[in-house]
Structures are given as C-alpha cells and as structure tokens.
Design a protein around this motif. Structure first.
Motif, mmCIF file in Angstrom:
data_model
loop_
_atom_site.group_PDB
_atom_site.id
_atom_site.type_symbol
_atom_site.label_atom_id
_atom_site.label_comp_id
_atom_site.label_asym_id
_atom_site.label_seq_id
_atom_site.Cartn_x
_atom_site.Cartn_y
_atom_site.Cartn_z
ATOM 1 N N SER A 254 -7.309 -18.390 21.914
ATOM 2 C CA SER A 254 -6.582 -19.063 20.841
ATOM 3 C C SER A 254 -5.303 -19.671 21.386
ATOM 4 O O SER A 254 -4.497 -18.980 22.011
ATOM 5 C CB SER A 254 -6.231 -18.102 19.707
ATOM 6 O OG SER A 254 -5.380 -18.742 18.753
ATOM 7 N N GLY A 256 -2.973 -20.481 19.565
ATOM 8 C CA GLY A 256 -1.908 -20.019 18.687
ATOM 9 C C GLY A 256 -1.076 -18.895 19.274
ATOM 10 O O GLY A 256 -0.113 -18.443 18.643
ATOM 11 N N ASN A 293 -0.272 -20.125 12.734
ATOM 12 C CA ASN A 293 0.145 -18.927 13.456
ATOM 13 C C ASN A 293 1.439 -19.244 14.226
ATOM 14 O O ASN A 293 1.435 -20.095 15.117
ATOM 15 C CB ASN A 293 -0.949 -18.500 14.438
ATOM 16 C CG ASN A 293 -0.623 -17.219 15.180
ATOM 17 O OD1 ASN A 293 0.477 -16.684 15.081
ATOM 18 N ND2 ASN A 293 -1.593 -16.711 15.930
ATOM 19 N N ARG A 331 -3.052 -10.876 11.688
ATOM 20 C CA ARG A 331 -3.500 -12.033 12.455
ATOM 21 C C ARG A 331 -3.720 -13.232 11.553
ATOM 22 O O ARG A 331 -4.079 -13.098 10.397
ATOM 23 C CB ARG A 331 -4.809 -11.705 13.198
ATOM 24 C CG ARG A 331 -4.699 -10.484 14.104
ATOM 25 C CD ARG A 331 -6.022 -10.085 14.687
ATOM 26 N NE ARG A 331 -5.906 -8.840 15.447
ATOM 27 C CZ ARG A 331 -6.923 -8.213 16.017
ATOM 28 N NH1 ARG A 331 -8.149 -8.725 15.926
ATOM 29 N NH2 ARG A 331 -6.733 -7.090 16.685
ATOM 30 N N GLY A 332 -3.521 -14.418 12.131
ATOM 31 C CA GLY A 332 -3.762 -15.651 11.411
ATOM 32 C C GLY A 332 -5.216 -16.050 11.452
ATOM 33 O O GLY A 332 -6.061 -15.386 12.077
ATOM 34 N N ASP A 334 -6.613 -18.398 13.003
ATOM 35 C CA ASP A 334 -7.082 -18.743 14.341
ATOM 36 C C ASP A 334 -7.606 -17.532 15.090
ATOM 37 O O ASP A 334 -8.361 -17.658 16.058
ATOM 38 C CB ASP A 334 -5.969 -19.411 15.149
ATOM 39 C CG ASP A 334 -4.751 -18.511 15.308
ATOM 40 O OD1 ASP A 334 -4.326 -17.920 14.301
ATOM 41 O OD2 ASP A 334 -4.225 -18.405 16.430
ATOM 42 N N THR A 341 1.714 -17.883 7.783
ATOM 43 C CA THR A 341 2.834 -18.086 8.695
ATOM 44 C C THR A 341 3.987 -17.136 8.398
ATOM 45 O O THR A 341 4.492 -16.440 9.294
ATOM 46 C CB THR A 341 3.326 -19.539 8.597
ATOM 47 O OG1 THR A 341 2.215 -20.425 8.734
ATOM 48 C CG2 THR A 341 4.355 -19.842 9.684
ATOM 49 N N ILE A 344 3.197 -13.369 9.034
ATOM 50 C CA ILE A 344 3.158 -13.025 10.465
ATOM 51 C C ILE A 344 4.587 -12.936 11.012
ATOM 52 O O ILE A 344 4.939 -11.996 11.725
ATOM 53 C CB ILE A 344 2.332 -14.037 11.247
ATOM 54 C CG1 ILE A 344 0.867 -13.987 10.816
ATOM 55 C CG2 ILE A 344 2.441 -13.791 12.760
ATOM 56 C CD1 ILE A 344 0.004 -15.098 11.392
#
Length: 352
Positions: A254, A256, A293, A331-332, A334, A341, A344
């Motif tokens: 990822s 991200g 993310n 976790r996002g 991704d 956002t 996180i």
C-alpha cells in the motif's frame, strides 16, 4: 523550528492536517508553522502552481511538509501551469537532489503484499535516489537517420561531483541506520555507471563502518522481489531509482504507508533542509470524503524530525505509534479497513 506546510490538492489538505496535528501533539518547543498554496489550488488563487510567496515561505523555513498536487481539471493547461510543475519547481529552487524513500512491511500486513508473506516480511530498506541528473535532465531530441527514419535520443550523464554528493547522503544514511549499502548501476554496459561505481568505491573509504557492495540494476530488481531482506540502503541514479522505488512500493502492499524525503546540501541550525511528502498522489476521486489514509504523511513528518531537526527519539515515537495503530487493527480502506482519515490520525495521536 520553522516548517512550511504546503497541503496542495485533492487529499493533500486532509492528510497534511493529521500530520500537523501529530507534530502539535508532541508539544515541540519553538515549533512555527507557516502555510502556503501550491498546485492546482495555488493556480486558482494566484494564477500559478508555485507562487512567489510560496517559494519564499519554503526558502525561509527549516523544512517543508508537502501534501500532494494534481487535478484532472488542469490537464488542459499549458505545461508550466500544471499542478505537477510545483514539486519540480520546489526541488530545483531549493536544491533538493537526494530522495530517500523507506519501504517497510509493518507486522501483520504481510498478506497485503503481492509477494508471499514470508518474503514480504523481509522488506525493510531505504532507497536513496539521485533526483536532478541522469538521462531525465540530459540533452535530448529527435533527428533523422541517413535512411530517413525518425530517431529519438537522450543523453545519460553524471559528473563526479554529482555522484559524490549523493553517495555521501547514502553512506550517512547507512551509517545512521547501522545497515549495509548496495550501490546499483549497470557498469557492465554504461560508461556513466562505470564512473558511478568508481566514485562510490572511492568514497567508501571515508565510511569504514558501512559494508558496501555493488549490484547491476537488473539483478537488483530480481533480488528486490525474491530476497528483499538482503537490502539495507540502496543507492542509485535517477532513472534506476525511479523504477526500483516504485517496485519496492508495490511490494509493500500500500502506498498509503510510504513516506519520502528530498534533501539538499543546505544546512540549517537544526540539521539538513528537506522537503517531506507521502509518495501517493492527490487521489481526486476520494478528496473531501475523509477516506484517505494519512499514515504516509505522518511518517513523512517523522522523517522530517529525524533528518531536518535531529529529533530521532521523537521521530521513533511517531513511527512506533503508527505501528501500534496498525497492530491494533485501525486501518484505512487501502489496507482493507473501514477507518477514515480523522479516526486514523486520532488513533496515532492517542498512542503517542
């Protein structure tokens, strides 16, 4: 500690805001944040993606925290007005020639890599890429052959000082991390690479604690996906570094999670001046939806504390907080999660 914050376009403002909130949560003494417009947002407000005021803000700072630039609505603009020209202009104006891109698979995320989990688990490296030379910036053009065919040509070149300065950056990074250094070239074919290898080998004598080996770029690509654990710091030129750093990014699973730093020779009262940014783009399809993310930008802020301000302990705190957040399942999208956002960012701050 003066930081120029340039959020940019798309998800840039969202992820940058979370990174700034993490920095503020550390309550660092003397922290001064200045905000500027860059990219498409700057073009709309000022008629140029990199206004003079933004250049001045960045030049007067000790470091730059950069979000992302890019907007499909600007694709029809003249090239010098497109958002992407902002980051190129900043690199040139600020003399940023060395790109550091860490690639690491966090514990518990091995299955997200396209590689087998047991191979992906070994990815923990830094790619040091030269940014301002090589075939990208050499002479180029098109011509007609004696037979009448069109022919495109590009000149690849590096001077000895250019190789030396990026080599010093890589050796210092390897020494600080206690890792070996692998210099990537194609010295069996390219004259440029032969010079590269000679200069890197000579400079190695100044860093006796760093183990150096050389590897051809094609072998490096194979080793990166078969035995990534063998790499600590990888040093390479602009063209090869562009390809290998994207390969390493894909292997992690990822984008991200991947930060970066662009450094120059300028020294401030605190450390080396640099520009820090996530490697992902502006992602206009999810901009404003709170889905991005922010971890790559948060980790970029950690790199900033380490390289530009000499705050290794504070940088490690941020990195540990990100690792704990991931381990706790926050976790996002991704990463297959459902956290947004802001959630996180708040989770990382809570774990500081």
């Amino acid at each position: 500690m003066k930081i120029a914050v340039l959020p940019g376009d798309g998800i840039g403002p969202e992820v940058t805001a979370e990174a700034v909130a993490v920095l503020e949560a550390l309550a660092l003494p003397g922290l001064v944040l200045g905000h500027g417009d860059v990219g498409a947002s700057a073009w709309r407000r000022h008629g140029h993606p990199l206004p003079e005021a933004t250049l001045a803000l960045a030049a007067e700072a000790d470091a730059v925290l950069f979000g992302a630039v890019g907007d499909p609505a600007c694709d029809s603009l003249e090239r010098h007005l497109r958002p992407e020209q902002a980051i190129l202009g900043l690199r040139k104006h600020l003399g940023l020639f060395a790109n550091l891109r860490p690639a690491r698979v966090f514990a518990g995320l091995e299955a997200l890599s396209p590689l087998r989990p047991e191979i992906a688990a070994g990815i923990d490296l830094i790619i040091v890429r030269e940014l301002t030379g090589d075939v990208y910036f050499g002479a180029k053009g098109q011509r007609t052959t004696p037979e009448g065919a069109r022919e495109g040509w590009d000149a690849m070149s590096y001077s000895e000082p250019e190789v030396a300065r990026i080599a010093h950056v890589a050796f210092r990074a390897a020494a600080a991390a206690g890792r070996p250094l692998t210099s990537i070239d194609k010295a069996n074919v390219l004259e440029t690479s032969q010079l590269w290898r000679e200069v890197v080998s000579r400079i190695a004598g100044e860093y006796p604690a760093v183990a150096l080996d050389h590897m051809y770029v094609d072998n490096a690509a194979m080793q990166l996906v078969s035995h990534p654990e063998r790499f600590g710091v990888m040093l390479t030129g602009n063209l090869f570094g562009d390809i290998l750093s994207d390969l390493a990014s894909a292997a992690v699973g990822s984008i991200g999670l991947l930060p970066s730093a662009s450094l120059g020779e300028r020294q401030t009262a605190h450390g080396t001046f640099g520009l820090y940014e996530p490697i992902h783009g502006s992602a206009p399809d999810i901009a404003g939806k709170g889905k991005a993310n922010p971890m790559a930008t948060i980790l970029s802020a950690a790199m900033m504390l380490r390289h530009s301000f000499g705050l290794a302990d504070e940088a490690a705190r941020i990195e540990a907080a990100v690792a704990r957040t991931l381990a706790d399942g926050i976790r996002g999208a991704d990463l297959g999660g459902e956290h947004g956002t802001a959630a996180i960012g708040a989770a990382v701050r809570a774990r500081l």
